[in-house]
Design an enzyme around this catalytic site. Sequence first.
Site, PDB file in Angstrom:
ATOM      1  N   TYR A  57       0.862  -1.185   0.000  1.00  0.00           N
ATOM      2  CA  TYR A  57       0.000   0.000   0.000  1.00  0.00           C
ATOM      3  C   TYR A  57       0.899   1.236   0.000  1.00  0.00           C
ATOM      4  O   TYR A  57       1.773   1.367   0.858  1.00  0.00           O
ATOM      5  CB  TYR A  57      -0.920   0.031   1.225  1.00  0.00           C
ATOM      6  CG  TYR A  57      -1.701   1.328   1.279  1.00  0.00           C
ATOM      7  CD1 TYR A  57      -2.823   1.501   0.486  1.00  0.00           C
ATOM      8  CD2 TYR A  57      -1.277   2.390   2.074  1.00  0.00           C
ATOM      9  CE1 TYR A  57      -3.520   2.706   0.486  1.00  0.00           C
ATOM     10  CE2 TYR A  57      -1.967   3.597   2.084  1.00  0.00           C
ATOM     11  CZ  TYR A  57      -3.084   3.748   1.287  1.00  0.00           C
ATOM     12  OH  TYR A  57      -3.761   4.944   1.274  1.00  0.00           O
ATOM     13  N   ASP A  69       9.359   2.777   1.034  1.00  0.00           N
ATOM     14  CA  ASP A  69       8.274   3.585   1.578  1.00  0.00           C
ATOM     15  C   ASP A  69       8.184   3.269   3.069  1.00  0.00           C
ATOM     16  O   ASP A  69       7.613   2.250   3.474  1.00  0.00           O
ATOM     17  CB  ASP A  69       6.965   3.247   0.843  1.00  0.00           C
ATOM     18  CG  ASP A  69       5.779   4.031   1.384  1.00  0.00           C
ATOM     19  OD1 ASP A  69       5.945   4.730   2.408  1.00  0.00           O
ATOM     20  OD2 ASP A  69       4.692   3.939   0.787  1.00  0.00           O
ATOM     21  N   LYS A 106       3.355  10.007   8.180  1.00  0.00           N
ATOM     22  CA  LYS A 106       2.690   9.435   9.346  1.00  0.00           C
ATOM     23  C   LYS A 106       3.249   9.972  10.680  1.00  0.00           C
ATOM     24  O   LYS A 106       2.789  11.003  11.119  1.00  0.00           O
ATOM     25  CB  LYS A 106       2.743   7.905   9.287  1.00  0.00           C
ATOM     26  CG  LYS A 106       1.851   7.310   8.158  1.00  0.00           C
ATOM     27  CD  LYS A 106       0.471   7.009   8.623  1.00  0.00           C
ATOM     28  CE  LYS A 106      -0.555   6.683   7.554  1.00  0.00           C
ATOM     29  NZ  LYS A 106      -0.243   5.778   6.493  1.00  0.00           N
TER      30      LYS A 106
HETATM   31  C1  PLP Z   1      -0.441   5.937   4.944  1.00  0.00           C
HETATM   32  C2  PLP Z   1       0.549   5.489   3.952  1.00  0.00           C
HETATM   33  C3  PLP Z   1       0.720   6.166   2.723  1.00  0.00           C
HETATM   34  C4  PLP Z   1      -0.153   7.327   2.316  1.00  0.00           C
HETATM   35  O1  PLP Z   1      -0.016   8.427   3.158  1.00  0.00           O
HETATM   36  P1  PLP Z   1      -1.162   9.553   3.157  1.00  0.00           P
HETATM   37  O2  PLP Z   1      -0.610  10.598   4.080  1.00  0.00           O
HETATM   38  O3  PLP Z   1      -2.402   8.916   3.650  1.00  0.00           O
HETATM   39  O4  PLP Z   1      -1.284  10.046   1.759  1.00  0.00           O
HETATM   40  C5  PLP Z   1       1.693   5.720   1.859  1.00  0.00           C
HETATM   41  N1  PLP Z   1       2.470   4.660   2.169  1.00  0.00           N
HETATM   42  C6  PLP Z   1       2.355   3.991   3.334  1.00  0.00           C
HETATM   43  C7  PLP Z   1       3.260   2.844   3.618  1.00  0.00           C
HETATM   44  C8  PLP Z   1       1.374   4.366   4.261  1.00  0.00           C
HETATM   45  O5  PLP Z   1       1.234   3.682   5.407  1.00  0.00           O
END
Ligand code: PLP
Length: 427
Positions: A148, A242, A271
Site C-alpha cells: 500500500y 516507503d 505518518k
Molecule cells: C499511509 C501510507 C501512505 C499514504 O499516506 P497519506 O498521508 O495517507 O497520503 C503511503 N504509504 C504507506 C506505507 C502508508 O502507510
Amino acid sequence: MSGDPPDWFSQGMPHIWLPYTQMKTEAPPLPVIRTNGSRITLADGRELVDGIASWWTACHGYNHPHIRDAVIRQLGEMPHVMFGGLAHEPALTLARRLAALLPDGLDRVFFSDSGSVAVEVAMKMAVQFWLNQGVSHRTRFLAFKGGYHGDTFATMAVCDPEEGMHTLFADVLQKQVIADLPVDTSSREAFNALVDHHAQELAGIIVEPLVQGAGGMLFHDADVLRTLRAAADRHGLLLIFDEIFTGFGRTGAMFACEAANVVPDIVTLSKALTGGTMGLAATIAKSSVFDAFASDEPQRALMHGPTFMGNALACAAANASLDLFATEPRLEQVARISAALSRDLEPCRDLPGVRDVRVKGAIGVVELDRIEDMGELKRRFVAAGVWVRPFRNIVYLTPAFMIGEEDLKRLTDAIVSVLKDYCLGAR
Ligand SMILES: *Cc1c(COP(=O)(O)O)cnc(C)c1O
C-alpha cells in the site's frame, strides 16, 4: 453521559464526506471533543483507550507538551512562508536532522504535505533521474502484492491490484509490474526472472520494508530487502523504501532500513513524522540520485513544488518529535509493548476463525479468516471502551509508544474478549 450528539455534529454531518465509508449504511462516526496521551474523549463523556494512535501517527501520545510548546512558539514567529525562493530554520534543521538519522548517503530531503504525495515525488524523481540521463524508456515500477503506497493515481498503481482498496480503478491506472515478495526460493526465482525481463522499462522498485501496513499488516524479513537491493544493483534500478508506516520506531528500530541494514536510494516518510500533530511528509534521496538533477539546463531540475511544502509549523512539530526520540526512551517502550502484545494477544490464536497472530515492534495483528459483520465488531470494541479499527480480515494494534501498561492491557484484553465472543458466539 448524555444521549444527544452536539449541535456541530448534527448540523455538520449532512455536509461531510468521510473516508472509505459507505455513508448510507455505516454507523456515523463518534464525535470526539478531546485527546490526551493514549485516550480519546467522546462528546458524551466516554473515554476510549486508543489502540491505533490515529493511523499510527501519534507515537508520543496525543497533546505532548513538548510538541505543543514548539508549535505555539513557531506560530508566534512564522506559521508558514512559501518554500520557493525562501528558506527557514525549522525546515532546514529538520532536513539536516533527518539526513543524520538515516543511513549514510540518504541526505537530500524534499518536503511535501502527505504520504501519497511523498511517494508520488519519489516516483517522479526516479523517472526524471532516467530522463535527465537521456533514458526515456525507464518509466515503470516494480511493486509488490500486499503493498500500500497511497490513494492518488500514481500511488494506487503500485498498490496490490487485487487485495488493495483501488481495484475499481484498475483500467485507468498505469500498468505497473506487480510481484510476489521474494520470501523463499521459488518466489525469489520468479522475482529475479520478472525483474530481468522488465528491467529495461523499469525506473525503480518500490516496497514497504519489513512491514506491509495498510495492505494487510504482513511481515517479511531483511533477506527479502537484500534480494531487492541485489536486483536493483544488477540493473542500476532505483530502490525506493516507503517507510511511511515503518519509520520512527514502529518496527523496533528508528527505521526499517536501519534494522535490515539495507540502504535504499530513496526513502519516503510521513505518518509519525510530526508525532501525529500535522500533515508533513518527506522524500529523501541519495546524493547519487540528486546529482542526476544537477545541470546547466534549468529543465533538469526536479519539477515539483507543493504550495505548503516545508510548512514551518509542521517542521517545528517534527523537530520537537525528533527531540522526544532523543530524550524519552521510545525504542525501549516499543520493545516493552512488543513483549506485552506477544504475550497478551496469544490467547486469540486458538479461537476458531483466527488464522494468525503476529507481532513486530509495536504492531500487534490478529488475522481472521474473514470478518462478516464489521459494523458489529467495531461497535463491540467501542462498547469495551477501546478504539480499535479492524479492516478487511485484520484486527490490529499500533498504540502510542508511551502507552501505560494498564491501558495496553485494556486493549489486549478487549481484543481477546471481543474476539472470543465474536468467534465463539452467534455472529
Ligand atoms: C499511509 C501510507 C501512505 C499514504 O499516506 P497519506 O498521508 O495517507 O497520503 C503511503 N504509504 C504507506 C506505507 C502508508 O502507510
